[in-house]
Design an enzyme around this catalytic site. Structure first.
Site, PDB file in Angstrom:
ATOM      1  N   CYS A 218      -0.948  -0.190  -0.522  1.00 18.87           N
ATOM      2  CA  CYS A 218      -0.065  -0.321   0.643  1.00 18.87           C
ATOM      3  C   CYS A 218       0.354  -1.770   0.865  1.00 18.87           C
ATOM      4  CB  CYS A 218      -0.744   0.228   1.885  1.00 18.87           C
ATOM      5  SG  CYS A 218      -2.337  -0.529   2.234  1.00 18.87           S
TER       6      CYS A 218
ATOM      7  N   HIS B 287      -5.608  -0.910   5.807  1.00 17.59           N
ATOM      8  CA  HIS B 287      -4.302  -0.344   5.488  1.00 17.59           C
ATOM      9  C   HIS B 287      -3.208  -1.271   6.031  1.00 17.59           C
ATOM     10  CE1 HIS B 287      -1.286   2.574   4.572  1.00 17.59           C
ATOM     11  NE2 HIS B 287      -1.030   2.891   5.831  1.00 17.59           N
TER      12      HIS B 287
END
EC number: 3.4.19.12
Length: 801
Positions: free
Chosen positions: A289, A761
């Site tokens: 990510c 994330h």
């Protein structure tokens, strides 16, 4: 698709899984496909005598027991290739020369012989989920008072300091198996298991807030330990409350930080999906990510759109025979995928009806998979080539480095980020000053925790949190420190103490302060909030703060002014070089190490940089990092060789002659840090048999050579620098900059969820067509509540005057 294989359309050369191939045929009418499938047909007994586990476990298994590697013959495969004709699914096995036209045969052969970038990736990218160990739940741990420190480990039987495993029953630290290439250990971890029967061990150095590598001697394979936090806490190891990976929450019911995940991802709010050009999502390849977020921001900038997507026909026409190994081709391909809109289309009405009938009414996010791009851009990099989570800021600089090294046309798109920093250093005793300039791409803002506006709330929350932990009650709702943005700007502009400052006016060490100002303002200003720091156990941690980032920013008052009337410059005298008689006796300056680590570089690389530059301070060590950061062992632990031997990084220790009569890189870096060109430093060291002090005297006695060496400087900077905080080029034209006013408007930001750069994330928010849009991997939606106060990296563009 591991079961159904891969279908490649022979007209478009696009690949599809079994579940999508029928849809592609119905939409396009293309009827000829190449079906590729791989079967594992045999598992050969391993070198240790036992049967090897599945391929997914091979890499970790080797650390403990076998003498083989993943490229050995322990695994045999059978590749199956067929030509499939739709709609009847008529199959023709390959090779088959008689039944196929020559053009089809040539196309099939080219596809089958192509070197797929997927296969070149780290074997970790092929790993499947590990299974929980049968011993994890009932593991008995001895109450023997053993406590494991955060560093300084060694095998209790042979004093080795690498490939170490902590037995989770009794806390023994022992080495793994010896490998045929001379690495590894002496197999004491396995011997200990045979003597005691204690089944589980964790590899030291792999423990993160996200988990750890655990091996089961009894089951003979790597395993999951669902209770790893408790098992490690038994020996005094804190895993920072076990924050989990990208899409999961925590593996317990405590909820102190979940709000960060909810706020940044705008959970609980019904977000409208966005489709079309510029609204294309990117598939997460397993902790990728950070790459997705950075590339979404990069390709929202017009200069990058023009350079790569605007020049796509030209780039493709002039691409090399193997376009998978060409940076500009891969950038153009990725940019086209994000901006064309071909991979971001709303579902058809028939598909929606089908979803409702199957009770699967969910938004469809098609998007693209950046697998080939990641395979190339991370090639040879010890961190980005892995499947571990990485720092988005570090990846941004890595990308800029590659853009600099792969020019395209007359305009370099990375010019929009580049700016000059003027550094004013003053000797506190003599009051004399030195002005220098360097190139940078990111404005790093410190977090002024002392300026929090809700200190009373923070104190009350901390008391409640400690009481809840002691009583094992649910933690109170998180209170986040609120920091004014003005306080961060003030902390950036204030003078900082210079560690280990050597005053040329006094010709001795003295107190010194440094102030940084903008010698130029970039077209696009990238601001990083320095949320990540180090705890007492040297584990990276994140400051959970809220900062009121402005939509409009004016930093014109930070413009550099140069030498002021009444100021006297420090003499241009180089500090003396102290060469240790015994390199092993050299202490490592830990403050310099931590100063470099806070810039985002790996901790072990910082230790090596400080060691190999003789503890001359963080600035000198930084030059060593820039010169060595592309080496494969850049982030490997420091191994101090005997005097005169070659070090693990391929360079010689002080005083030793370099390979092929080349001077040691560390000595070259020291001379470069004093302001001399690289080729002049090499020439001086060769002329003086690699004696640092004599080499400096030789340079001062040959001033004419310094002038001659300047034309080659630009080429050297392109090869060796192109990163944040690099020294400014001193060529005749100077670095390429796009100076202008210091007034900016916010158009994007990247946020991080989690406790450290090693886990969590990343999500990107961009302002497009007057509204905010959230890019959460494949999910692209209109943002309802953009969390601008929780961002990590912010993107501003200059407001036209």
């Amino acid at each position: 698709d591991s079961e159904g294989g891969l279908y490649v359309c022979m007209n478009t050369f696009l690949g599809f899984g079994r579940e999508h191939i029928e849809r592609h045929y119905r939409k396009t009418g293309q009827c000829v496909y190449l079906h590729l499938k791989r079967h594992v047909i045999e598992k050969v007994p391993g070198a240790s005598g036992g049967a090897l586990p599945k391929r997914r476990n091979a890499k970790l298994f080797l650390d403990l027991e076998t003498n083989g590697d993943l490229n050995s013959d322990d695994f045999e495969y059978e590749d199956e290739a067929k030509l499939v004709i739709f709609p009847d699914h008529y199959e023709i096995s390959l090779p088959n020369i008689e039944e196929l036209p020559a053009l089809v045969t040539i196309a099939c052969d080219a596809l089958l012989s192509a070197k797929s970038p997927y296969r070149k990736q780290d074997p970790d990218s092929w790993e499947e989920e590990l299974q929980a160990s049968k011993h994890a739940k009932t593991l008995v741990q001895l109450d023997n008072g053993v406590r494991i420190p955060p560093s300084g480990w060694k095998c209790s039987k042979c004093d080795l300091r690498e490939n170490l495993w902590l037995n989770l029953t009794d806390g023994s630290v022992l080495c793994g198996k010896w490998f045929f290439d001379g690495s590894g250990g002496n197999g004491h971890a396995m011997e200990h298991y045979k003597e005691t029967g204690y089944p589980l061990a964790v590899k030291l150095g792999t423990i993160t807030p996200d988990g750890a590598d655990v091996y089961s001697f009894d089951e003979e394979e790597p395993v999951l330990d669902p209770h790893i936090a408790k098992h490690l806490a038994h020996f005094g190891i804190d895993m920072l409350q076990m924050q989990v990976t990208e899409n999961g929450l925590r593996d317990n019911d405590i909820k102190p930080r979940v709000s960060e995940w909810e706020v940044i991802q705008e959970a609980g709010v019904k977000l409208k999906p966005m489709y079309g050009p510029g609204y294309t999502g990117m598939k997460n390849l397993g902790n990728s990510c950070y790459l997705n977020a950075v590339m979404q921001a990069i390709f929202s900038i017009p200069e990058f759109q023009r350079a790569y997507v605007g020049n796509l026909p030209r780039i493709f026409d002039y691409s090399p025979l193997d376009p998978t190994q060409d940076f500009n081709t891969q950038m153009a391909k990725l940019g086209h995928g994000l901006l064309s809109g071909q991979y971001s289309k709303p579902p058809m009405k028939s598909e929606l009806i089908e979803q409702v009938m199957k009770e699967e009414h969910k938004p469809q996010h098609n998007g693209i998979s950046p697998r080939m791009f990641k395979a190339f851009i991370s090639k040879g990099h010890p961190e980005f080539s892995s499947n571990r989570q990485q720092d988005a800021q570090e990846f941004f600089l890595h990308l800029i480095n590659l853009v600099e090294r792969n020019p395209i046309g007359s305009e370099n798109p990375s010019d929009v980020f580049r700016f000059l920093v003027e550094e004013r250093t003053q000797c506190c005793q003599s009051r004399k000053v030195r002005y220098t300039e360097r190139v940078d791409y990111i404005m790093q803002l410190p977090v002024a925790m002392e300026a929090a506006t809700n200190k009373d709330e923070l104190i009350a929350y901390e008391l409640k949190r400690r009481e809840a932990e002691a009583a094992r009650r649910p933690l109170p709702e998180l209170v986040r420190a609120k920091i004014p943005f003005s306080a961060c700007l003030q902390a950036f502009s204030e003078p900082n103490n210079v560690e280990d400052f050597w005053s040329s006016a006094l010709q001795a060490k003295s107190a010194g302060v440094k102030t940084s100002r903008f010698a130029s303002f970039p077209e696009y200003l990238v601001v990083q909030i320095k949320k990540f720091t180090f705890g007492l156990d040297w584990i990276p941690k994140k400051l959970d703060v809220s900062i009121d980032m402005p939509d409009f920013l004016d930093i014109s008052y930070l413009r550099a002014r140069g030498l002021q009337p009444g100021e006297e410059e420090l003499p241009d005298i180089a500090p003396p070089i102290i060469i240790p008689d015994d390199p092993k006796a050299l202490d490592i300056d830990e403050p310099s190490v931590m100063q470099l680590a806070e810039m985002g570089f790996p901790l072990e690389a910082c230790r090596k940089a400080v060691y190999y530059t003789g503890n001359l301070g963080a600035e000198v060590a930084f030059n060593w990092i820039i010169a060595h950061m592309e080496e494969p062992d850049f982030a490997e632990p420091l191994v101090i060789p005997a005097f005169g031997e070659v070090s693990s990084s391929g360079a010689a220790v002080f005083g030793a002659v370099g390979l092929d009569n080349q001077p040691p890189e560390e000595m070259v870096a020291i001379i470069i840090s004093m302001g001399f060109q690289r080729n002049l430093a090499i020439q001086a060291l060769k002329a003086t048999n690699n004696n640092l002090e004599r080499a400096l005297e030789w340079i001062f006695s040959h001033p004419e050579l310094e002038e001659e060496s300047e034309p080659a400087l630009d080429m050297m900077n392109m090869e060796n620098n192109a990163n944040a905080n690099i020294l400014a080029e001193t060529g005749s034209e100077g670095p390429r900059i796009k100076d202008g006013s210091g007034r900016y408007e916010l158009f994007g930001f990247i946020s991080h969820m989690g406790t450290s750069t090693m886990s969590g994330h990343y999500v990107c928010h961009l302002k497009k067509e007057g509204r905010w849009v959230i890019y959460n991997d494949l999910r692209v939606c209109a943002s309802e509540r953009p969390p601008k106060d929780l961002g990590y990296i912010y993107f501003y563009h200059r407001i036209p005057s």
